[in-house]
Design a protein around this motif. Structure first.
Motif, mmCIF file in Angstrom:
data_model
loop_
_atom_site.group_PDB
_atom_site.id
_atom_site.type_symbol
_atom_site.label_atom_id
_atom_site.label_comp_id
_atom_site.label_asym_id
_atom_site.label_seq_id
_atom_site.Cartn_x
_atom_site.Cartn_y
_atom_site.Cartn_z
ATOM 1 N N LEU A 189 11.807 16.911 -31.900
ATOM 2 C CA LEU A 189 12.140 18.292 -32.229
ATOM 3 C C LEU A 189 10.888 19.007 -32.729
ATOM 4 O O LEU A 189 10.074 18.418 -33.444
ATOM 5 C CB LEU A 189 13.249 18.351 -33.287
ATOM 6 N N ALA A 190 10.733 20.261 -32.386
ATOM 7 C CA ALA A 190 9.531 21.024 -32.725
ATOM 8 C C ALA A 190 9.463 21.328 -34.214
ATOM 9 O O ALA A 190 10.426 21.818 -34.809
ATOM 10 C CB ALA A 190 9.509 22.329 -31.940
ATOM 11 N N LEU A 198 3.981 27.051 -29.235
ATOM 12 C CA LEU A 198 4.675 27.012 -27.942
ATOM 13 C C LEU A 198 5.724 28.111 -27.801
ATOM 14 O O LEU A 198 6.406 28.188 -26.775
ATOM 15 C CB LEU A 198 5.331 25.642 -27.747
ATOM 16 N N ASP A 199 5.882 28.935 -28.846
ATOM 17 C CA ASP A 199 6.835 30.047 -28.808
ATOM 18 C C ASP A 199 8.262 29.543 -28.564
ATOM 19 O O ASP A 199 8.961 30.016 -27.665
ATOM 20 C CB ASP A 199 6.445 31.068 -27.740
ATOM 21 N N VAL A 200 8.669 28.567 -29.377
ATOM 22 C CA VAL A 200 10.043 28.067 -29.331
ATOM 23 C C VAL A 200 10.596 28.085 -30.743
ATOM 24 O O VAL A 200 9.871 28.293 -31.715
ATOM 25 C CB VAL A 200 10.122 26.637 -28.757
ATOM 26 N N ASP A 201 11.891 27.851 -30.866
ATOM 27 C CA ASP A 201 12.512 27.770 -32.185
ATOM 28 C C ASP A 201 12.101 26.485 -32.901
ATOM 29 O O ASP A 201 11.874 25.447 -32.266
ATOM 30 C CB ASP A 201 14.035 27.772 -32.063
ATOM 31 N N PRO A 205 14.083 21.084 -28.753
ATOM 32 C CA PRO A 205 13.704 19.790 -28.169
ATOM 33 C C PRO A 205 12.436 19.900 -27.337
ATOM 34 O O PRO A 205 12.240 20.869 -26.599
ATOM 35 C CB PRO A 205 14.918 19.429 -27.303
ATOM 36 N N LEU A 206 11.571 18.897 -27.444
ATOM 37 C CA LEU A 206 10.334 18.840 -26.685
ATOM 38 C C LEU A 206 10.166 17.454 -26.076
ATOM 39 O O LEU A 206 10.655 16.467 -26.625
ATOM 40 C CB LEU A 206 9.125 19.133 -27.581
ATOM 41 N N VAL A 207 9.474 17.387 -24.947
ATOM 42 C CA VAL A 207 9.083 16.103 -24.378
ATOM 43 C C VAL A 207 7.846 15.615 -25.131
ATOM 44 O O VAL A 207 6.881 16.358 -25.302
ATOM 45 C CB VAL A 207 8.753 16.225 -22.871
ATOM 46 N N SER A 208 7.882 14.368 -25.595
ATOM 47 C CA SER A 208 6.762 13.787 -26.331
ATOM 48 C C SER A 208 6.128 12.684 -25.499
ATOM 49 O O SER A 208 6.817 11.773 -25.026
ATOM 50 C CB SER A 208 7.249 13.205 -27.670
ATOM 51 N N ARG A 229 7.031 21.742 -23.495
ATOM 52 C CA ARG A 229 8.280 22.479 -23.336
ATOM 53 C C ARG A 229 8.997 21.948 -22.093
ATOM 54 O O ARG A 229 8.444 22.016 -20.987
ATOM 55 C CB ARG A 229 8.002 23.977 -23.164
ATOM 56 N N PRO A 230 10.212 21.433 -22.216
ATOM 57 C CA PRO A 230 10.886 20.849 -21.053
ATOM 58 C C PRO A 230 11.265 21.865 -19.989
ATOM 59 O O PRO A 230 11.510 21.489 -18.843
ATOM 60 C CB PRO A 230 12.131 20.185 -21.658
#
Length: 271
Positions: A189-190, A198-201, A205-208, A229-230
């Motif tokens: 999670l970011a 990355l301009d997300v909340d 969820p992110l790919v690691s 970012r998925p």
């Protein structure tokens, strides 16, 4: 940076509405139900609905008209994704470095964390170069990269070089040749810093991906921790059926040309 009261619920509503628009369940020009109805449908607060709609509006998928409601826009922006071939690690790294833009956020020399020192087979007193970069496609950030390189390798290139050229090419200026790599892929999670970059909340969820690159005699060259970012980055692998009779199995196959390309997203991935 968005600081939603409940970022996971906001992300869920945003993704569901985005998919309904992408698949045509909510056609261009149609009016979305009002915030109270959507709140009931998704079992969330009106604040969550409002934030999800604001994200869709920011991305040009809907138009919010005062006194009239929220409408699906007729023309959707073209968004491209990066497609990475998992089986062709080195071709992918160099090709992506050449076909995307980069923004260097930090650059320093330091003592490495223990996990990095062990993975790169470093001596206790060895330092590493640590850099943090954001990669962009079509001007939009899709990855957050933290790389650790042994100091003896990192001193060959400058901070300015790293802001312009793929890291793997810079490392190979030393005369070393990357020969193998080990990578692990999971999901996280970011956190606040990554979410802003990355301009997300926060909590999205992110790919690691963690990758360790080795040269001859397993000499450590790079320890990379990458967050993607998925919705803008896809990992894929081409497989071929090999073996005979009961021993037949699927094995990775590497194409002659790296599969790191940019293409318009298909329906399920359209913004």
């Amino acid at each position: 940076m968005r600081l939603a009261t409940d970022p996971l619920k906001t992300q869920k509503v945003y993704l569901l509405l985005r998919d309904q628009i992408a698949t045509g369940d909510l056609p261009a020009g149609s009016r979305l139900p009002g915030e109270p109805s959507l709140a009931v449908d998704f079992n969330v607060s009106r604040v969550t609905i409002r934030r999800a709609l604001a994200r869709l509006a920011e991305e040009g998928m809907v138009e919010r008209r005062a006194g009239s409601g929220t409408f699906v826009k007729g023309e959707k922006p073209k968004v491209h994704a990066v497609i990475a071939d998992v089986a062709n690690v080195f071709g992918h790294l160099i090709e992506m470095g050449r076909s995307t833009d980069v923004r260097l956020l930090s650059f320093e020399y330091m003592r490495p964390p223990e996990v990095v020192r062990d993975a790169l087979h470093l001596a206790v007193d060895e330092q590493v170069q640590r850099s943090t970069r954001v990669r962009l496609v079509d001007g939009v950030a899709f990855s957050y990269l933290t790389a650790y390189v042994p100091e003896r390798i990192g001193r060959v290139y400058s901070e300015a070089d790293l802001a312009q050229m793929p890291l793997l090419e810079l490392m190979e200026r030393t005369g070393l040749r990357s020969e193998e790599a080990r990578q692990e892929i999971s999901a996280v999670l970011a956190g606040p810093d990554v979410a802003e970059a990355l301009d997300v909340d926060v909590g999205a969820p992110l790919v690691s991906l963690t990758r360790v690159v080795y040269g001859p005699q397993e000499q450590g060259m790079e320890y990379l921790h990458a967050l993607y970012r998925p919705d803008r980055y896809t990992l894929q692998m081409d497989l071929v059926r090999t073996g005979s009779k009961s021993a037949r199995h699927w094995s990775p196959t590497v194409r002659a040309r790296p599969r790191t390309v940019r293409r318009q997203r298909v329906a399920a991935k359209k913004r």
